[in-house]
Design an enzyme around this catalytic site. Structure first.
Site, PDB file in Angstrom:
ATOM      1  N   GLY A  35      -1.897   0.332  -1.768  1.00 53.97           N
ATOM      2  CA  GLY A  35      -2.953   0.608  -0.794  1.00 53.97           C
ATOM      3  C   GLY A  35      -2.461   0.416   0.623  1.00 53.97           C
ATOM      4  CB  SER A  36      -4.304  -0.540   3.653  1.00 57.43           C
ATOM      5  OG  SER A  36      -5.357   0.338   3.350  1.00 57.43           O
ATOM      6  CB  THR A  37      -0.242  -3.969   1.607  1.00 58.93           C
ATOM      7  OG1 THR A  37      -0.041  -3.312   0.365  1.00 58.93           O
ATOM      8  CG2 THR A  37      -1.429  -4.913   1.480  1.00 58.93           C
ATOM      9  CE  LYS A  67      -3.510   2.696   5.798  1.00 56.48           C
ATOM     10  NZ  LYS A  67      -4.927   2.291   5.866  1.00 56.48           N
TER      11      LYS A  67
END
Lengths: 482, 496
Positions: free
Chosen positions: B223-225, B227
């Protein structure tokens, strides 16, 4: 071992046997070794397992010594010219077997199995019975040629013995083979072991009479000599019936043994190499034929080709109508874990082979604890027994004695090969016992009887030629012997 | 008849010779492979014949050995015991008489049983002096307080995993996984107790799969980690050179070559946002476009520098995290925000955080500090090893300041440690998964803590898979960040 070394001895023993030393003292000295080695081994096991000399050491040593002594005295008295090696070698094997059986009795794993009962005391009793029979043979069988008279009785005797396990109520099916009969109050008996000897008597008696007909009155066919049916018929029938019975009893090892013994004796009697060719062809056809419909045999072949797979199937408890056995792989692990010098007596884990560790698989137990060195020694001892037996055949002066001796010792060698080869994974496992070392009453007793007959033949063979009958004209002549 | 007799004699000799040759083959040539065959029960008997050495954390053993229960067919002398077995099992693995050994117990079996070749000389001496053979010890890098914080935090949330690393060395400080199992319950070989306990743990009987080491062996969509990795790629490739430079990010953003719009969670200021703002609010549009702009090759290169697509041997093997190797442009955009086929182990994401915290240098993660002989002599010592340099020092510090903003005033405020000048940098993640993202998402949080002197003692990754929670409540910041905070705090406190 080879023929070249035998030639000079054979020469002297058949022609110049007058004055052959009796070698009884040699036998006694060897017997001392044959008793002392197992006694040391017994002490060794006790020290390894319990850190103490086993309490039964004295009685055990005395027992084995007494049995060996009785055997020796009987030979000294009733067969003074017998081969001096046979008795000590058999005693040594029997003593080592007793130690291993006692050692396996001490195993926690085996003790926890249902129906556990210590096997060593019973084996000692069987040994006593065996040596008893050995002595009886020496006392009552004054001359092995007497056995010729019982050629056809032997034939029926062997067939009846072989048929007994198939009789309902009498036969006992143990671990998939129907080769035992149970005698109420006495236990079980394996008639095949005795049939082996009796069949050898029949083969020897019959072949001695028919050998010329078999060898000479034959037609040439494709470079091979085929005998006439009437000469070969009866023996072929008996042999075939024996094999058939054993197939029904799923005892392939014994049928292989009988077949091999038959071919060996036929070859020796007729001196025709074609019999070897026939024998090999027939055994190949027979083996493939039986294997094609017997699931019991098929699993044995599977286990031989891929023991690890069979082990995994048995561990997984696969039930596909066939009993999968882990034993073949367990035996290989036992051998491998022993390595060159072995773990030392009492320090291996051959009990992992479970109930057969002291019977069919006792060689693997030896392999683990005594290592390559120990197994090689044991195999050489077996080889020596067989070769001394064949030497007896060479020395024998009558064809019946020759045939009987070679039949018995050739059969002995075949049995060793089939059992040891099976346990080591050289050939498929067939389930017979190592003579003398394996646990089992019938085997020990029968093999001692076999040893008695061999010793009787060798005594006759090595006995000095009788002094010429005194003639009235030469009453005063003295025979002077060196 | 004598000629055939002699031939029979030779034949019998050949039979014996064949047996002798075969015997030499199995007892000499094959002996070693048969003796050490794993199916050969003697191997296990030997393994448990002496008390097993210990696995040590912070100087205290977390394992032990007791005499096995006697009786029956038990031929194993000693049985393994565990202290706080369920908490430590992702580290230790298990050593069971009936079911074999895994992980550290299996990898360092030679040292623990005392059979390792490196102990040969000592064993020979002991044999001569009559000393009984003993096993050596495995000294781990773990931090008991951090492990406890991680495990208890996870227990409150249900299923999940935590991996914590010392960024400077790569030493693993915590490795927790829930639900877990206590290896003590099946360390023996009793069919009534041990087999039952074991059967209950098997995946087919227990859908939660407690035997799975989620910290090393499970890959989740990050997920966003992820990024953070995308931001690193942007900085390293010079796409943007500072945290506060406006990015070229339209809103709404349509995935290249498609008509699909990439959405953000909620109404957040992502149009042409700086990377700092985009990371703070977790803008899918900004980072998706960065990934698409860089292209798959540059993204892949950067991800692999962080350790993706490779197994790690700590020495316990961790599964390879995945950054897809072949994808089209829109897929590259999705992968760059940690969706599509991107998947990471908790250890991998802890490595990402640790590389950022360590000024761009990624150290090889390891959990065995040293191996000790039975008399505590060091047999082998692990030296920290550089695995790569995913970031330059300057870019790493830019990324640090961005991650610190996330914790200070972004989605990760739950991870703040407000004492003694400790700074925390982090990134939340809420990873969609399942068909059409129907299942509850995974809550992620990766972070590191920095002390007042600028050194960073710990980087951590937390993933919580909470099927019971209300879907709207699931967020990395809400579920995972508090656990990360307590792990970091435990490490900092234990340094004092």
């Amino acid at each position: 071992m080879s023929s070249s070394t035998n030639t000079p001895t054979h020469h002297t023993s058949t022609i110049g046997s007058i004055g052959t030393p009796s070698r009884r003292n040699t036998e006694l000295a060897l017997l001392v070794f044959a008793v002392v080695i197992p006694v040391f081994a017994y002490a060794n096991v006790g020290l390894a397992i319990n850190d103490s000399v086993p309490p039964g050491l004295l009685s055990y040593g005395l027992g084995l010594g007494l049995l060996a002594g009785v055997g020796h005295l009987a030979v000294r008295k009733f067969a003074p010219y017998a081969d001096p090696l046979l008795l000590p070698l058999a005693t040594l094997l029997n003593g080592l077997g007793l130690v291993m059986i006692w050692r396996l009795d001490q195993s926690k794993l085996l003790r926890s199995l249902p129906n556990f009962a210590p096997a060593a005391p019973r084996q000692l009793m069987y040994t006593a019975l065996g040596i008893g029979l050995f002595v009886v043979v020496l006392i009552f069988l004054k001359d092995h040629r007497v056995l010729q008279r019982y050629t056809y009785i032997s034939m029926f005797g062997a067939l009846i013995l072989l048929l007994l396990p198939l009789v309902p109520g009498l036969g006992a099916n143990i671990y998939g083979a129907k080769i035992w009969i149970s005698i109420p109050g006495l236990g079980t008996l394996q008639p095949g072991e005795f049939a082996k000897i009796i069949l050898a008597v029949f083969f020897a008696g019959y072949l001695m009479v028919k050998r010329d007909a078999l060898a000479l009155a034959s037609r040439r066919f494709m470079g091979l000599y085929l005998p006439r049916g009437r000469d070969l018929g009866p023996i072929l029938v008996v042999w075939f019936v024996s094999i058939l019975i054993l197939v029904f009893e799923t005892d392939l090892g014994t049928s292989l043994l009988f077949f091999g013994m038959f071919v060996i004796m036929l070859y020796v009697a007729t001196e025709r190499t074609s019999w070897i060719v026939f024998g090999l062809l027939m055994s190949a056809v027979g083996a493939v034929g039986v294997a094609s419909f017997e699931p019991h045999i098929q699993t044995r072949v599977q286990a031989w080709l891929n023991p690890l797979h069979e082990y995994k199937l048995s561990q997984a408890g696969t039930h596909d109508g066939i009993l999968h056995s882990e034993q073949a792989m367990q035996a290989l692990w036992a051998f491998g874990s022993g390595g060159t010098l072995g773990t030392g007596w009492g320090q291996g884990h051959s009990e992992l082979i479970r109930f057969a560790a002291n019977s069919d698989f006792i060689l693997a137990s030896f392999g683990e604890e005594l290592g390559l060195a120990g197994i090689m020694a044991i195999l050489v001892i077996y080889g020596l027994i067989a070769e001394r037996g064949i030497r007896t055949a060479l020395a024998a002066r009558d064809p019946f004695g020759k045939l009987l001796a070679v039949g018995l010792s050739g059969g002995f060698a075949l049995q060793v090969f089939v059992v040891a080869g099976g346990v080591m994974g050289l050939i498929p496992l067939t389930g017979m016992t190592m003579p003398f070392v394996a646990y089992g009453g019938s085997s020990v007793i029968a093999n001692w009887a076999l040893m008695g007959i061999l010793i009787r033949i060798s005594d006759t063979a090595r006995r000095p030629a009788p002094a010429p009958a005194p003639s009235p004209d030469a009453e005063m002549t003295q025979v002077v012997r060196p | 008849m004598n000629k055939p007799l002699r031939r029979i004699a030779i034949f019998c000799g050949l039979l014996v010779l064949a047996l002798l040759i075969r015997d030499n083959y199995i007892q000499y040539v094959q002996a070693d492979s048969l003796r050490t065959d794993t199916h050969n029960r003697r191997v296990a008997i030997e393994r448990y014949a002496t008390p097993r050495g210990d696995i040590i954390v912070d100087g205290n053993p977390i394992t032990g050995a007791v005499k096995s229960a006697k009786g029956g067919i038990n031929d194993f002398e000693y049985k393994r015991t565990y202290k706080d077995g369920a908490m430590w099992s992702p580290v230790t693995g298990y050593a069971s008489q009936a079911f074999g050994a895994t992980q550290l117990e299996s990898i360092e079996d030679g040292i623990l049983t005392g059979n390792d070749d490196r102990l040969f000389f000592r064993n020979t001496l002991d044999m001569l002096t009559g000393k009984k053979k003993q096993g050596g010890n495995v000294v781990t890098t773990l931090n008991a307080a951090a492990q406890k914080a991680a495990y208890q935090g996870l227990l409150k949330q249900g299923k999940g995993a935590v991996a914590a690393i010392d960024p400077k060395t790569g030493a693993i400080l915590a490795l927790a996984s829930t639900p877990s199992y206590d290896p003590s319950t099946f360390a023996g070989n009793s069919t009534t107790t041990d087999s039952k306990a074991w059967t209950k743990l098997l995946k087919k009987n227990n859908p939660d799969d407690p035997l799975l080491n989620r910290a090393l062996r499970e890959t989740y969509p990050p997920g966003s980690t992820f990024k953070v990795v995308t931001a690193a790629a942007a900085l390293q490739n010079g796409l943007y050179s500072s945290a506060d430079q406006k990015t070229d990010s339209p809103l709404p953003y349509t995935l290249p070559d498609t008509t699909t719009e990439l959405k953000n969670e909620g109404n957040i200021p992502c149009k042409n946002a700086t990377m700092r703002v985009a990371l703070r609010y977790s803008c899918n549009t900004v980072f998706g476009k960065i990934g698409a702009d860089l292209g798959k090759d540059k993204m892949l290169e950067e991800a692999e520098k962080f350790g993706f697509n490779a197994q790690q041997f700590t020495p316990v093997r961790s599964n390879a995290s995945v950054f897809p190797k072949s994808m089209d442009k829109p897929q590259t955009a999705l992968s760059s925000i940690g969706q599509f086929e991107t998947a990471a182990t908790p250890l991998q994401m802890a490595m990402v955080a640790s590389a950022v915290a360590n000024d761009g240098t990624l150290m090889k993660p390891y959990m065995v500090d040293k191996l000790q002989a039975p008399n505590l002599d060091v047999v082998s010592q692990t030296e920290p090893e550089k695995l790569g340099e995913p970031l330059s020092k300057d870019n790493a510090q830019i990324l640090q300041s961005m991650m610190e903003t996330v914790v200070k005033q972004g989605t990760g405020t739950n991870a703040q440690i407000n004492e003694n000048g400790v700074t925390v940098g982090g990134k939340t993640g809420t990873a969609q998964h399942g068909v059409d993202n129907s299942e509850n998402p995974y809550a992620w949080f990766i972070s590191y803590a920095k002390l007042a002197d600028g050194s960073s003692p710990v980087a951590v990754a937390v993933v919580v898979e909470d099927e019971g929670a209300n879907r709207d409540d699931i967020s990395g910041g809400g579920l995972a960040a508090p656990i990360a905070r307590s792990v970091m705090k435990a490490v900092i406190d234990s340094k004092k």
